[in-house]
Scaffold this motif. Structure first.
Motif, PDB file in Angstrom:
ATOM      1  N   TYR A 126      -3.996 -43.487 -15.432  1.00 54.27           N
ATOM      2  CA  TYR A 126      -3.721 -42.974 -16.682  1.00 54.27           C
ATOM      3  C   TYR A 126      -4.939 -42.308 -17.218  1.00 54.27           C
ATOM      4  O   TYR A 126      -4.764 -41.021 -17.696  1.00 54.27           O
ATOM      5  N   LYS A 127      -6.112 -42.836 -17.256  1.00 54.43           N
ATOM      6  CA  LYS A 127      -7.403 -42.407 -17.633  1.00 54.43           C
ATOM      7  C   LYS A 127      -7.556 -41.203 -17.160  1.00 54.43           C
ATOM      8  O   LYS A 127      -8.159 -40.198 -17.386  1.00 54.43           O
ATOM      9  N   VAL A 128      -7.675 -41.351 -15.477  1.00 53.25           N
ATOM     10  CA  VAL A 128      -7.778 -40.165 -14.695  1.00 53.25           C
ATOM     11  C   VAL A 128      -7.057 -38.934 -15.006  1.00 53.25           C
ATOM     12  O   VAL A 128      -7.430 -37.691 -15.136  1.00 53.25           O
ATOM     13  N   PHE A 129      -5.606 -39.223 -15.135  1.00 52.58           N
ATOM     14  CA  PHE A 129      -4.752 -38.063 -15.703  1.00 52.58           C
ATOM     15  C   PHE A 129      -5.088 -37.401 -17.289  1.00 52.58           C
ATOM     16  O   PHE A 129      -5.160 -36.324 -17.051  1.00 52.58           O
ATOM     17  N   LEU A 130      -5.453 -38.175 -18.040  1.00 54.71           N
ATOM     18  CA  LEU A 130      -5.905 -37.799 -19.428  1.00 54.71           C
ATOM     19  C   LEU A 130      -7.291 -37.053 -19.288  1.00 54.71           C
ATOM     20  O   LEU A 130      -7.133 -35.887 -19.831  1.00 54.71           O
ATOM     21  N   ASP A 131      -8.369 -37.560 -18.440  1.00 56.91           N
ATOM     22  CA  ASP A 131      -9.415 -36.806 -18.280  1.00 56.91           C
ATOM     23  C   ASP A 131      -9.327 -35.487 -17.633  1.00 56.91           C
ATOM     24  O   ASP A 131      -9.905 -34.612 -17.847  1.00 56.91           O
ATOM     25  N   THR A 132      -8.250 -35.373 -16.615  1.00 54.75           N
ATOM     26  CA  THR A 132      -8.221 -34.091 -15.905  1.00 54.75           C
ATOM     27  C   THR A 132      -7.686 -33.120 -17.044  1.00 54.75           C
ATOM     28  O   THR A 132      -7.930 -31.998 -17.077  1.00 54.75           O
ATOM     29  N   ILE A 133      -6.469 -33.588 -17.819  1.00 54.77           N
ATOM     30  CA  ILE A 133      -5.977 -32.672 -18.714  1.00 54.77           C
ATOM     31  C   ILE A 133      -7.298 -32.155 -19.813  1.00 54.77           C
ATOM     32  O   ILE A 133      -7.418 -30.900 -20.068  1.00 54.77           O
ATOM     33  N   ARG A 134      -7.753 -33.172 -20.326  1.00 55.87           N
ATOM     34  CA  ARG A 134      -8.906 -32.613 -21.341  1.00 55.87           C
ATOM     35  C   ARG A 134      -9.978 -31.806 -20.897  1.00 55.87           C
ATOM     36  O   ARG A 134     -10.554 -30.932 -21.247  1.00 55.87           O
ATOM     37  N   GLN A 135     -10.453 -32.229 -19.580  1.00 53.58           N
ATOM     38  CA  GLN A 135     -11.540 -31.466 -18.934  1.00 53.58           C
ATOM     39  C   GLN A 135     -11.123 -30.279 -18.197  1.00 53.58           C
ATOM     40  O   GLN A 135     -12.162 -29.133 -18.106  1.00 53.58           O
ATOM     41  N   GLU A 136     -10.110 -30.187 -17.431  1.00 55.15           N
ATOM     42  CA  GLU A 136      -9.738 -28.782 -16.720  1.00 55.15           C
ATOM     43  C   GLU A 136      -8.258 -28.132 -17.100  1.00 55.15           C
ATOM     44  O   GLU A 136      -8.225 -27.230 -16.622  1.00 55.15           O
ATOM     45  N   GLY A 137      -7.816 -28.630 -17.884  1.00 51.63           N
ATOM     46  CA  GLY A 137      -6.301 -28.356 -18.331  1.00 51.63           C
ATOM     47  C   GLY A 137      -5.569 -28.689 -17.256  1.00 51.63           C
ATOM     48  O   GLY A 137      -5.611 -29.356 -16.248  1.00 51.63           O
ATOM     49  N   ILE A 138      -4.156 -28.013 -17.254  1.00 47.06           N
ATOM     50  CA  ILE A 138      -3.121 -28.285 -16.210  1.00 47.06           C
ATOM     51  C   ILE A 138      -3.479 -27.708 -14.702  1.00 47.06           C
ATOM     52  O   ILE A 138      -3.235 -28.215 -13.842  1.00 47.06           O
TER      53      ILE A 138
END
Length: 170
Positions: A126-138
């Motif tokens: 879940y944290k990896v998912f959120l970090d990817t959204i925050r740092q790189e967007g979709i």
């Protein structure tokens, strides 16, 4: 054209088959990912947390495989109406390649999250998912989409062609 029963059979059988394969081979995939990690096998977790990232694989596996088989079967049914039996291997290759293009829409984001969770097991899926959204967007979830589609569609088309060629020998 595909009928409702054929569509449903392709969807369910493909999804279940893909999920069984992915979850059975998951620990081997984790070891491979960690061996390839820039931080090194042991720093990436070694043999600890061998199922890190499994939620991403489990959530993406069924729809990924189902989308492949539905696209493959549908493409075969449409193209099969307009070609001769001599061209059947070409139809299967095209159908398999298009199936991979479609499946990669689900497979690549799932793989991005899964591999990052495997390489950094302390973060969690879940944290990896959120970090990817925050740092790189979709678009961060589609990192490597083009190369994955190229690899998968080449292998899939070639594999189907080899199976069909071998089946005509027997």
């Amino acid at each position: 054209m595909m009928e409702g029963r054929e569509f449903l059979a392709s969807l369910v059988a493909g999804g279940l088959a893909g999920m069984c394969v992915d979850l059975t081979l998951f620990p081997l995939d984790t070891v491979k990912t960690r061996l390839q990690s820039q931080q090194g096998f042991y720093n990436a977790g070694g043999f600890r947390g061998i199922y890190a990232g499994v939620p991403s694989a489990a959530l993406g596996s069924f729809p990924n495989a189902a989308l492949f088989f539905v696209t493959y079967d549908y493409t075969k049914s449409v193209l099969g109406l307009c070609v001769s039996t001599k061209q059947a291997p070409l139809v299967h290759m095209i159908a398999a390649s298009l199936g991979e293009v479609a499946a990669c829409l689900i497979r690549v984001p799932s793989e991005v999250v899964k591999q990052r969770a495997q390489a950094y097991p302390s973060l969690g899926t879940y944290k990896v998912f959120l970090d990817t959204i925050r740092q790189e967007g979709i678009l961060g979830f589609y990192r490597g989409y083009g190369s994955t589609v190229k690899r998968e569609s080449d292998f899939s088309g070639l594999g189907i062609d080899l199976i069909l060629s071998a089946s005509t020998v027997f």
